[in-house]
Design a protein around this motif. Structure first.
Motif, PDB file in Angstrom:
ATOM      1  N   ASP A  73      35.872  98.573  68.569  1.00 29.48           N
ATOM      2  CA  ASP A  73      35.630  97.978  67.249  1.00 29.48           C
ATOM      3  C   ASP A  73      34.128  98.005  66.959  1.00 29.48           C
ATOM      4  N   PRO A 110      33.033  91.273  64.088  1.00 32.08           N
ATOM      5  CA  PRO A 110      34.180  90.615  64.712  1.00 32.08           C
ATOM      6  C   PRO A 110      33.817  89.224  65.231  1.00 32.08           C
ATOM      7  N   ARG A 127      39.902  89.400  63.397  1.00 38.09           N
ATOM      8  CA  ARG A 127      40.492  90.538  64.078  1.00 38.09           C
ATOM      9  C   ARG A 127      41.876  90.152  64.614  1.00 38.09           C
ATOM     10  N   PRO A 128      42.905  90.954  64.363  1.00 41.46           N
ATOM     11  CA  PRO A 128      42.885  92.215  63.617  1.00 41.46           C
ATOM     12  C   PRO A 128      42.814  92.017  62.106  1.00 41.46           C
ATOM     13  N   SER A 129      43.037  90.802  61.633  1.00 37.05           N
ATOM     14  CA  SER A 129      42.915  90.507  60.208  1.00 37.05           C
ATOM     15  C   SER A 129      42.461  89.058  60.074  1.00 37.05           C
TER      16      SER A 129
END
Length: 254
Positions: A73, A110, A127-129
């Motif tokens: 990431d 992140p 993360r992931p959303s």
């Protein structure tokens, strides 16, 4: 901040009791725990981006941030440390702040974020959303994965926090600093696989991390009472874990 255990609304004296380690490159400039000359923030300061990894205010607000360990990431976006100072300097309560941050969380590098005010606490991550979770009363943990992910060092620090609450005077924090200084590494079969390789997973599995260039820079205990008064104690470390000083500050209404 890379390892945190905290008790929320379960201790008879402390509404929030938090113990955590900040792991960072030693070359990254930082200022020790202090009352900032501008604004209401009390905490250490990242002199590169201007934010903090852990801070409190006299109004009883607290905020702490960690990164997310995923080498795949890219670390792109607004500095995570600004998330903490934005909450600490803001007027919105923890619930309103969480609702608003969901709209812009994707703009930041992140992160995992914990926010506390006099009534509520929230976990937020991107993360992931982008997502939020209200923190329920109890003992919780956070490292560089999702909230309450049971990494060995996270579970161990939570257990030692529970033991402290059951057996120690409520103003004697030395056992918590002993827990934060634990350099024991987890067995290979208990290690997570975060994509950094086995040797690095082993090295990062201890609560207290040491090396020449990267490691635990600060161990901090925060205690905020139900009356809004509190104490923040920070111990600082240099390369290879060399002790560099301690600061203790009281805060809250008088």
């Amino acid at each position: 901040m890379c390892l945190i255990a905290f008790a929320w609304n379960v201790h008879p004296r402390w509404r929030l009791l938090l113990a955590g380690n900040r792991d960072e490159f030693h070359a990254r400039p930082s200022a020790p725990l202090a009352r900032w000359s501008e604004g209401s923030v009390i905490g250490g300061r990242d002199l590169e981006a201007g934010g903090t990894w852990l801070g409190v205010t006299d109004a009883g607000r607290c905020c702490v941030v960690t990164n997310v360990r995923d080498p795949r990431d890219p670390q792109q976006g607004v500095s995570r440390g600004l998330l903490a100072t934005d909450f600490l300097r803001g007027d919105a309560d923890a619930t309103a702040h969480a609702d608003a941050l969901l709209q812009t969380a994707a703009d930041y590098r992140p992160f995992n974020l914990l926010t506390f005010d006099a009534q509520d606490a929230y976990y937020l991550g991107n993360r992931p959303s982008a997502r939020k979770q209200r923190v329920e009363p109890g003992v919780h943990g956070l490292s560089n994965a999702d909230f309450n992910t049971p990494w060995p060092k996270t579970r161990a620090l939570m257990d030692r926090l529970r033991h402290w609450m059951a057996s120690s005077p409520d103003d004697e924090f030395a056992p918590l600093f002993t827990a934060l200084a634990d350099a024991h590494r987890a067995p290979d079969e208990q290690l997570p696989d975060t994509g950094v390789g086995l040797e690095r997973e082993r090295w990062l599995s201890s609560a207290f991390i040491t090396s020449e260039h990267y490691g635990t820079r600060a161990s901090t205990v925060v205690a905020i009472g139900y009356d809004g008064r509190g104490m923040m104690v920070e111990r600082r470390f240099g390369p290879f874990g060399k002790f560099e000083g301690e600061t203790a500050l009281a805060f809250g209404t008088t």
